[in-house]
Design a protein around this motif. Structure first.
Motif, short mmCIF file in Angstrom:
data_model
loop_
_atom_site.label_atom_id
_atom_site.label_comp_id
_atom_site.label_asym_id
_atom_site.label_seq_id
_atom_site.Cartn_x
_atom_site.Cartn_y
_atom_site.Cartn_z
N ASP A 14 0.82 -1.21 0.00
CA ASP A 14 0.00 0.00 0.00
C ASP A 14 0.86 1.27 0.00
OD1 ASP A 14 -2.26 -1.55 0.04
OD2 ASP A 14 -2.49 -1.44 2.22
N ASP A 15 2.10 1.16 0.48
CA ASP A 15 2.97 2.32 0.59
C ASP A 15 3.81 2.57 -0.66
OD1 ASP A 15 2.06 2.71 3.14
OD2 ASP A 15 3.70 1.62 4.09
N GLU A 16 3.78 1.68 -1.61
CA GLU A 16 4.64 1.81 -2.78
C GLU A 16 3.98 2.65 -3.87
OE1 GLU A 16 6.08 -1.90 -4.21
OE2 GLU A 16 6.53 -2.63 -2.20
N LEU A 17 4.80 3.32 -4.64
CA LEU A 17 4.30 4.08 -5.77
C LEU A 17 4.01 3.13 -6.93
CD1 LEU A 17 6.75 7.11 -5.78
CD2 LEU A 17 4.38 7.08 -5.03
N GLN A 18 2.98 3.43 -7.65
CA GLN A 18 2.67 2.64 -8.82
C GLN A 18 3.50 3.13 -9.99
OE1 GLN A 18 -1.51 2.79 -9.58
NE2 GLN A 18 -2.07 2.05 -7.55
N ALA A 19 3.70 2.27 -10.96
CA ALA A 19 4.48 2.64 -12.14
C ALA A 19 3.73 3.68 -12.96
CB ALA A 19 4.77 1.41 -12.98
N GLU A 20 2.43 3.63 -12.95
CA GLU A 20 1.62 4.56 -13.74
C GLU A 20 0.30 4.79 -13.03
OE1 GLU A 20 -0.67 4.31 -17.95
OE2 GLU A 20 1.40 3.63 -17.95
N TYR A 21 -0.16 6.05 -13.10
CA TYR A 21 -1.44 6.41 -12.53
C TYR A 21 -2.35 6.91 -13.65
CZ TYR A 21 0.80 6.22 -7.97
OH TYR A 21 1.45 5.80 -6.85
N SER A 22 -3.59 6.49 -13.63
CA SER A 22 -4.53 7.01 -14.63
C SER A 22 -5.28 8.18 -14.01
CB SER A 22 -5.50 5.92 -15.07
OG SER A 22 -6.26 5.47 -13.97
N PHE A 23 -5.44 9.24 -14.79
CA PHE A 23 -6.10 10.45 -14.32
C PHE A 23 -7.21 10.79 -15.28
CE2 PHE A 23 -6.52 15.08 -13.95
CZ PHE A 23 -6.73 15.19 -12.59
N ASP A 24 -8.41 10.97 -14.77
CA ASP A 24 -9.55 11.28 -15.60
C ASP A 24 -9.68 12.80 -15.72
OD1 ASP A 24 -11.90 11.42 -16.99
OD2 ASP A 24 -13.11 10.34 -15.51
N TYR A 25 -9.20 13.37 -16.83
CA TYR A 25 -9.20 14.80 -17.04
C TYR A 25 -10.61 15.37 -17.18
CZ TYR A 25 -4.17 14.58 -17.58
OH TYR A 25 -2.85 14.39 -17.35
N GLN A 26 -11.58 14.55 -17.52
CA GLN A 26 -12.95 15.04 -17.64
C GLN A 26 -13.55 15.38 -16.28
OE1 GLN A 26 -14.95 12.01 -19.89
NE2 GLN A 26 -14.26 12.84 -21.85
N LYS A 27 -13.02 14.79 -15.23
CA LYS A 27 -13.52 15.06 -13.88
C LYS A 27 -12.70 16.14 -13.18
CE LYS A 27 -15.32 10.43 -13.10
NZ LYS A 27 -15.22 9.22 -12.27
N ALA A 28 -11.67 16.65 -13.84
CA ALA A 28 -10.81 17.66 -13.24
C ALA A 28 -11.56 18.98 -13.09
CB ALA A 28 -9.57 17.86 -14.10
N LYS A 29 -11.22 19.73 -12.05
CA LYS A 29 -11.83 21.02 -11.79
C LYS A 29 -10.77 22.10 -11.91
CE LYS A 29 -15.24 19.09 -8.65
NZ LYS A 29 -15.75 19.08 -7.28
#
Length: 80
Positions: free
Chosen positions: A13-28
């Motif tokens: 749970d403490d490790e960084l993932q190799a890649e994160y997905s970000f949903d730009y449509q939900k960004a404010k």
């Protein structure tokens, strides 16, 4: 001797993932961005003959401000 923190086995749970997905449509929008105090700039492309005369942004702004002051004002405060 006490065990050092880096010698402990890491929890997944403490490790960084190799890649994160970000949903730009939900960004404010950043609600603090307008408070930054930075001046908003507008870019205008000059024709080549004009750019040869006005070589700096300051020279263009100086002439345009003088022109604005010399223009007649409309009743509602806008320039005609």
């Amino acid at each position: 001797m006490n065990e050092m923190p880096f010698e402990k086995s890491q929890n997944s749970d403490d490790e960084l993932q190799a890649e994160y997905s970000f949903d730009y449509q939900k960004a404010k929008l950043n609600r603090f961005a307008a408070r930054s105090g930075k001046q908003q700039l507008t870019v205008v492309v000059l024709d080549e003959d004009v750019a040869q005369v006005f070589t700096t942004p300051e020279s263009v702004n100086k002439v345009l401000r003088a022109l604005i002051e010399s223009m007649p004002q409309a009743a509602n405060g806008e320039t005609a």
